[in-house]
Write a protein that holds these residues in place. Structure first.
Motif: not given
Ligand code: FES
Length: 177
Positions: A106, A108-109, A111, A124, A127, A129
């Motif tokens: 992901c 974002h962070l 995952c 995901c 969070h 996404s």
């Molecule tokens: Fe996927 Fe935050 S790591 S939405």
């Protein structure tokens, strides 16, 4: 006495030479006979041109394309990809592997996430996404598309290589290059 030693030495040298030549001939004959068998049992090399690597299963064994293509069209199959990153391979309607693989990381962070077949999205769990079937963001907090890799099938082996060209989803230089 000295003559005897010289004769012995000469005959020893001749014997050694004969042994060597016989050994070499045997080695060449045996080598050529075994080459096809060795070639058959030797796994394909694992590094290709342009940094390409073989896609592998979770045990680290190269995974044949036919194994993934045994799944129905639309399947997103996970393999170990470049730098060990889990990567989704896509079975097309023509029962081939799509030339684009989607990295399961992901933006974002970082995952990993499953493919939701009903929603046709990567979702995901961390969070929330969401990405469409091509890996473009449908819902944040992620704000960048999923990373792509090239996928090529040669003799049933799946080769993955870095995607460094324009990202066709964005029409611009990829964020990961
Ligand atoms: Fe996927 Fe935050 S790591 S939405």
């Amino acid at each position: 006495m000295e003559n005897n030693i010289s004769l012995d030495q000469a005959s020893l040298s001749r014997r050694q030479l004969l042994n060597f030549l016989t050994g070499s001939t045997v080695a060449v004959v045996v080598g050529s006979a075994l080459y096809p068998a060795a070639k058959f049992f030797t796994p394909p090399k694992e590094i290709g041109e342009g940094g390409a690597i073989l896609a592998k299963d979770k045990l680290g064994n190269p995974i044949p394309a036919s194994q993934i293509l045994a799944n129905p069209p639309g399947t997103r199959a996970l393999v170990a990809g470049l730098a060990g990153e889990p990567t989704y391979l896509i079975v097309t309607d023509a029962n081939t592997l799509d030339g684009r693989g989607i990295v399961d990381n992901c933006t974002h962070l970082g995952c990993t996430f499953p493919w939701n077949e009903m929603a046709e999205q990567f979702q995901c769990p961390c969070h929330g996404s969401r990405y469409d079937a091509e890996g473009s963001v449908v819902r944040g907090p992620a704000n960048r598309p999923l990373k792509l890799v090239h996928v090529a099938v040669i003799d049933d082996a799946i080769w993955l290589s870095p995607w460094t060209e324009i990202d066709p989803r964005m029409g611009e230089r990829p964020w990961w290059v």
